[in-house]
Enzyme design. Structure first.
Site, short mmCIF file in Angstrom:
data_model
loop_
_atom_site.label_atom_id
_atom_site.label_comp_id
_atom_site.label_asym_id
_atom_site.label_seq_id
_atom_site.Cartn_x
_atom_site.Cartn_y
_atom_site.Cartn_z
N ASP A 233 60.90 0.86 -5.92
CA ASP A 233 60.61 2.25 -6.28
C ASP A 233 59.14 2.33 -6.70
OD1 ASP A 233 60.43 4.75 -7.80
OD2 ASP A 233 62.61 4.77 -7.75
N ILE A 234 58.39 3.26 -6.13
CA ILE A 234 56.95 3.31 -6.44
C ILE A 234 56.66 3.96 -7.79
CG2 ILE A 234 55.89 3.05 -4.15
CD1 ILE A 234 55.74 6.14 -4.05
N GLU B 142 66.24 13.83 -6.26
CA GLU B 142 64.87 13.98 -5.76
C GLU B 142 64.77 13.77 -4.24
OE1 GLU B 142 60.83 11.49 -6.41
OE2 GLU B 142 62.03 11.74 -8.22
N HIS C 180 71.04 6.73 -1.82
CA HIS C 180 70.45 5.47 -2.30
C HIS C 180 71.01 5.10 -3.66
CE1 HIS C 180 67.92 8.82 -3.71
NE2 HIS C 180 67.69 8.10 -4.80
N HIS D 74 69.98 2.87 -7.23
CA HIS D 74 68.89 2.27 -7.99
C HIS D 74 69.40 0.95 -8.58
CE1 HIS D 74 66.34 6.04 -8.47
NE2 HIS D 74 67.50 6.59 -8.16
P1 AMP Z 1 66.51 10.28 -7.03
O1 AMP Z 1 66.62 10.98 -5.68
O2 AMP Z 1 66.59 11.25 -8.17
O3 AMP Z 1 67.51 9.15 -7.15
O4 AMP Z 1 65.06 9.63 -7.12
C1 AMP Z 1 64.39 9.13 -5.99
C2 AMP Z 1 63.57 7.93 -6.36
O5 AMP Z 1 62.81 7.59 -5.21
C3 AMP Z 1 62.58 8.13 -7.51
O6 AMP Z 1 62.82 7.12 -8.50
C4 AMP Z 1 61.21 7.99 -6.85
O7 AMP Z 1 60.27 7.35 -7.69
C5 AMP Z 1 61.53 7.15 -5.63
N1 AMP Z 1 60.63 7.36 -4.50
C6 AMP Z 1 60.23 8.54 -3.95
N2 AMP Z 1 59.42 8.33 -2.90
C7 AMP Z 1 59.31 6.99 -2.76
C8 AMP Z 1 58.62 6.14 -1.84
N3 AMP Z 1 57.86 6.62 -0.84
N4 AMP Z 1 58.72 4.79 -1.99
C9 AMP Z 1 59.48 4.27 -2.99
N5 AMP Z 1 60.16 5.03 -3.89
C10 AMP Z 1 60.08 6.36 -3.78
#
Ligand code: AMP
Length: 128
Positions: free
Chosen positions: A29-30, A88, A93, A95
């Site tokens: 996760d970035i 988001e 996915h 975590h």
């Molecule tokens: P959520 O959809 O609420 O589970 O959160 C999405 C997660 O994806 C967040 O923790 C972001 O920091 C992460 N994220 C978004 N874009 C990227 C990316 N290009 N590469 C890695 N992680 C990402």
């Protein structure tokens, strides 16, 4: 319009890849909660995790399970926490988060903004 994670799967957007097979991909996760915070996705794009077909749903968790011991070892954490948010990015996915306390799983607190060197260093810890 493909999700940002589908663009990662296709190689259009780079990622810090932790592991991959035909059906699943794991990458850092970035904007992590803690170093080593990893996302595990099915390559097939489905928004809501509970809309995945059952074999893919089980496969996603099996793939995550296989990664957890190495992640725990790499970051010396007490546990690997696992959670699903999905508010988001509309691509299912989970975590995986190296945790030592409850606050390490608190998605309400500000996330980290690591440099690419930080992310590369964490990847090195995981993948050796
Ligand atoms: P959520 O959809 O609420 O589970 O959160 C999405 C997660 O994806 C967040 O923790 C972001 O920091 C992460 N994220 C978004 N874009 C990227 C990316 N290009 N590469 C890695 N992680 C990402």
């Amino acid at each position: 319009m493909p999700s940002i994670f589908s663009k990662i799967v296709s190689g259009e957007i780079p990622c810090y890849k932790v592991a991959e097979n035909d059906a699943f991909l794991a990458f850092l996760d970035i904007n992590p909660l803690v170093p080593g915070h990893t996302l595990v996705i099915p390559k097939k794009e489905v928004d809501y995790i509970f809309d995945l077909d059952t074999p893919t749903y089980h496969g996603l968790f099996a793939f995550a399970k296989d990664l957890a011991p190495n992640l725990k070892e790499a970051f010396g954490s007490k546990r690997i926490g696992i959670t699903v948010i999905g508010l988001e990015v509309p691509h299912a996915h989970v975590h995986l988060i190296p945790i030592n306390s409850m606050k390490d799983m608190d998605f309400g607190r500000p996330k980290m903004n690591p440099t690419s060197q930080d992310l590369q260093a964490w990847l090195q810890k995981i993948n050796g």
